[in-house]
Design a protein around this motif. Structure first.
Motif, short mmCIF file in Angstrom:
data_model
loop_
_atom_site.label_atom_id
_atom_site.label_comp_id
_atom_site.label_asym_id
_atom_site.label_seq_id
_atom_site.Cartn_x
_atom_site.Cartn_y
_atom_site.Cartn_z
N TYR A 1 1.60 22.64 -2.50
CA TYR A 1 2.70 22.49 -1.55
C TYR A 1 3.92 23.33 -1.92
O TYR A 1 5.06 22.87 -1.87
CB TYR A 1 3.07 21.01 -1.42
CG TYR A 1 3.58 20.58 -0.06
CD1 TYR A 1 4.23 21.47 0.80
CD2 TYR A 1 3.45 19.27 0.37
CE1 TYR A 1 4.71 21.07 2.03
CE2 TYR A 1 3.91 18.86 1.62
CZ TYR A 1 4.54 19.76 2.44
OH TYR A 1 5.01 19.35 3.68
N TYR A 2 3.68 24.59 -2.32
CA TYR A 2 4.75 25.54 -2.63
C TYR A 2 5.64 25.08 -3.78
O TYR A 2 6.80 25.49 -3.88
CB TYR A 2 5.60 25.80 -1.38
CG TYR A 2 4.77 26.12 -0.15
CD1 TYR A 2 3.85 27.16 -0.16
CD2 TYR A 2 4.91 25.38 1.02
CE1 TYR A 2 3.07 27.44 0.96
CE2 TYR A 2 4.13 25.66 2.15
CZ TYR A 2 3.21 26.69 2.10
OH TYR A 2 2.45 26.96 3.21
N CYS A 3 5.09 24.23 -4.68
CA CYS A 3 5.86 23.73 -5.83
C CYS A 3 4.95 23.69 -7.06
O CYS A 3 4.58 22.61 -7.52
CB CYS A 3 6.43 22.35 -5.55
SG CYS A 3 7.73 22.30 -4.30
N LEU B 1 -1.72 14.20 4.20
CA LEU B 1 -0.44 14.66 4.76
C LEU B 1 -0.37 14.23 6.22
O LEU B 1 -1.30 14.46 6.99
CB LEU B 1 -0.35 16.18 4.66
CG LEU B 1 1.05 16.80 4.79
CD1 LEU B 1 1.91 16.44 3.59
CD2 LEU B 1 0.94 18.32 4.92
N THR B 2 0.75 13.61 6.61
CA THR B 2 0.90 13.19 8.00
C THR B 2 2.06 13.92 8.70
O THR B 2 2.28 13.71 9.89
CB THR B 2 1.13 11.67 8.11
OG1 THR B 2 2.46 11.33 7.73
CG2 THR B 2 0.15 10.91 7.24
N ASP B 3 2.78 14.74 7.95
CA ASP B 3 3.74 15.65 8.57
C ASP B 3 3.77 16.92 7.73
O ASP B 3 2.92 17.13 6.87
CB ASP B 3 5.13 15.01 8.73
CG ASP B 3 5.81 14.67 7.40
OD1 ASP B 3 5.37 15.18 6.35
OD2 ASP B 3 6.79 13.90 7.40
N PHE B 4 4.71 17.81 7.99
CA PHE B 4 4.81 19.06 7.22
C PHE B 4 6.27 19.44 7.13
O PHE B 4 7.03 19.34 8.09
CB PHE B 4 4.01 20.17 7.90
CG PHE B 4 4.15 21.52 7.22
CD1 PHE B 4 3.42 21.79 6.07
CD2 PHE B 4 5.01 22.48 7.72
CE1 PHE B 4 3.56 23.02 5.43
CE2 PHE B 4 5.16 23.71 7.09
CZ PHE B 4 4.42 23.98 5.94
N GLY B 5 6.66 19.93 5.94
CA GLY B 5 8.05 20.31 5.74
C GLY B 5 8.93 19.09 5.60
O GLY B 5 8.50 18.02 5.19
N CYS B 6 10.19 19.25 6.00
CA CYS B 6 11.15 18.15 5.85
C CYS B 6 12.31 18.34 6.83
O CYS B 6 12.78 19.47 7.02
CB CYS B 6 11.69 18.13 4.41
SG CYS B 6 12.79 16.75 4.05
N SER C 1 13.28 25.09 4.17
CA SER C 1 13.08 26.35 4.90
C SER C 1 11.82 26.34 5.75
O SER C 1 11.55 27.31 6.48
CB SER C 1 13.00 27.51 3.90
OG SER C 1 11.81 27.42 3.12
N LEU C 2 11.04 25.28 5.67
CA LEU C 2 9.74 25.24 6.35
C LEU C 2 9.78 24.61 7.73
O LEU C 2 8.78 24.62 8.45
CB LEU C 2 8.72 24.47 5.49
CG LEU C 2 8.47 25.01 4.07
CD1 LEU C 2 7.47 24.12 3.35
CD2 LEU C 2 8.00 26.45 4.11
N SER D 1 9.27 13.29 2.94
CA SER D 1 10.25 12.23 3.21
C SER D 1 9.61 11.21 4.15
O SER D 1 10.03 11.07 5.30
CB SER D 1 11.54 12.81 3.81
OG SER D 1 11.25 13.57 4.97
N PHE D 2 8.59 10.54 3.65
CA PHE D 2 7.83 9.61 4.48
C PHE D 2 8.76 8.52 5.03
O PHE D 2 9.62 8.01 4.32
CB PHE D 2 6.72 8.96 3.65
CG PHE D 2 5.81 8.07 4.47
CD1 PHE D 2 4.95 8.62 5.40
CD2 PHE D 2 5.83 6.70 4.31
CE1 PHE D 2 4.12 7.82 6.17
CE2 PHE D 2 5.00 5.88 5.07
CZ PHE D 2 4.15 6.44 6.00
N GLY D 3 8.56 8.20 6.30
CA GLY D 3 9.42 7.21 6.94
C GLY D 3 10.53 7.82 7.76
O GLY D 3 11.21 7.12 8.51
N SER D 4 10.70 9.15 7.62
CA SER D 4 11.78 9.82 8.36
C SER D 4 11.34 10.27 9.74
O SER D 4 12.14 10.85 10.48
CB SER D 4 12.29 11.03 7.56
OG SER D 4 12.81 10.61 6.31
N GLY D 5 10.09 10.03 10.09
CA GLY D 5 9.56 10.49 11.37
C GLY D 5 9.70 9.48 12.49
O GLY D 5 9.02 9.62 13.52
#
Length: 482
Positions: A46-48, A225-230, A241-242, A273-277
């Motif tokens: 994940y780019y890290c 993964l249930t979302d992508f980026g933040c 930036s994603l 940031s799970f829960g932010s969706g």
């Protein structure tokens, strides 16, 4: 719904790799998904990229999601040379036996020169194979990377992109990909839709025996993964930036149903940031509960409703990883964290009150950090009393405001970077690299090697596996920080 052949245990794919080829007529193109060799236990994900701070290692989410995109029309092989403990010679030998047409490989800043040297050797070994890379170093100045490194044939800019599959299908303008075409370098930007689809990730290909997750309650687990980026814009994080995209709910459910069929009931949710969706997150939690999964997730501590934390717990979550980052409010403000240390404290209290274990993540070595600010952060962590702490060294990843600042001030000292702390790739305005490494190790020792803390962890053991995981991680932390 699923064939008997696709149900695997750890041992089924732990030697040479794992294959997948869906039914249908015609010749399938051989595509290889590759996590290259490393001399250390390296996590490219994940780019890290980083070294493992203890003994954890898990499926690279980049390759996992691309397996869903590519499986339909191609024959896939997965090789995770880190998990399979393959050296360069053995890995090249296995690749030559399979002789893929296309290789999608990971590259990380933690071992950048070694990674590049491996892919250079791979191109010499199999010159007919086209090598595409994905990872944080090649997100920035992607076209220049191809100009400077002729052995790289292309770069996948987002691992949720359909670009590589479209390229293989001959589409004129594939999305989210950079590649060579008759001497010309072509760039196609990734889509920025609100929702994305990758198909069902081929989880059965990523069940290597040496995968181990520190906070899992069961030995077998899967990353998802249930979302992508933040949706947030923290200045030190590449995720800002994603963009932010949600995964189609029916696709999430299909993957959960398949994992349930495989007998895997433990998840590491990689959403940043799970829960932010909003409603999407609530529906995902409902799916976790429906299929009876237990899980660990990254969650921001500034969710103020106690109901949210209770719903997390009720949906099967047992551990939350929260970004404390610093106990210095000015540093939190500078990097646009969006909350204060007091708000982080309150969020951790809410999580613990709901019965959740809390892992606090901390960054040491941001340009503004000093001996005093790091001391305040260490003191803050002791007052907060999380169950675990993940201390990380600051790294100036591409596409971040931190990188721009570190370059401008001349703080970056080497090409490679490792947030795991095996070395420091940048200094602060007042502390050098050696001092930062020692401060990180001291912070780990001061938190973990306290008799009261050790006794609390022993009291929390509920199973033989809990004891095994605690002992394994404890020994790894000890030897990396003494």
């Amino acid at each position: 719904m699923y064939s008997r052949n696709s149900r695997m245990s750890f041992s089924d794919n732990s030697r040479r790799g794992a294959f997948s080829g869906e039914g249908g007529g015609g010749q399938k193109m051989k595509v290889l998904l590759l996590n290259p060799p490393a001399k250390r236990k390296v996590v490219r994900d994940y780019y890290c990229s980083k070294t493992s701070k203890s003994s954890y290692l898990f499926a690279p989410i980049d390759l996992l999601l691309q397996s869903g995109v590519l499986a339909k029309d191609n024959e896939l092989l997965v090789i995770d040379a880190v998990a399979q403990e393959m050296g360069v010679k053995k890995c090249l030998g296995e690749l030559k036996k399979y002789h893929p047409r296309i290789i999608l490989g990971l590259i990380g800043a933690v071992d950048l020169r070694e990674d590049l040297d491996f892919y250079r050797q791979l191109k010499l070994s199999i010159p007919s194979a086209k090598i595409f890379l994905t990872g944080e170093p090649v997100l920035e100045d992607s076209e220049e990377w191809l100009k400077v490194n002729p052995f790289i044939d292309g770069i996948l800019l987002r691992f949720i992109s359909q670009g590589l599959a479209q390229y293989l299908a001959g589409k004129a303008e594939p999305e989210g990909i950079v590649f060579r075409d008759d001497g010309e370098i072509k760039f196609f930007a990734p889509k920025a839709d609100k929702e994305y689809s990758v198909g069902r990730a081929r989880q059965e290909l990523f069940q290597f025996r040496r995968y181990f997750f520190s906070f899992a309650k069961k030995r077998r687990f899967a990353t998802i993964l249930t979302d992508f980026g933040c949706p947030y814009k923290c200045g030190f994080c590449v995720m800002s930036s994603l963009g932010y995209q949600r995964r189609r709910l029916e696709e999430v459910e299909e993957e959960l149903e398949y994992l349930n069929w495989l007998g895997i009931k433990e998840l590491f949710v990689q959403d940043q940031s799970f829960g932010s969706g909003g409603e999407h997150s609530k529906k995902v939690m409902g799916l976790f509960k429906k299929y009876g999964f237990s899980y660990t997730a990254f969650v921001r501590p500034d969710h103020q409703e106690e109901r949210f934390w209770r719903e997390l717990k009720d949906s099967g979550c047992h551990t939350v990883i929260v970004g404390v980052e610093s106990g210095d409010d000015e540093i939190l403000r500078i990097y646009n964290k969006g909350y204060t240390s007091a708000e982080a404290y309150e969020g951790i209290w809410r999580a613990k009150s709901a019965g959740l274990r809390v892992v606090a993540t901390v960054i040491i070595g941001l340009p503004e950090d000093s001996l005093e600010s790091i001391g305040r952060t260490m003191g803050f962590i002791k007052r907060v009393k999380p169950d675990f702490v993940s201390y990380n060294l600051a790294v100036a990843r591409g596409l971040t405001k931190l990188r721009d600042k570190a370059r401008e001030e001349g703080l970056i000292s080497r090409l490679e970077m490792d947030q795991g702390g095996s070395f420091a790739g940048m200094r602060t305005r007042s502390l050098n690299e050696k001092e930062l490494i020692e401060l990180k190790k001291k912070a780990v020792r001061d938190f973990y090697f306290r008799m009261g803390y050790i006794w609390d962890r022993l009291k929390g053991i509920r199973s033989l596996y809990d004891f095994y995981a605690l002992f394994r991680e404890g020994m790894a932390v000890w030897f990396k920080n003494i």
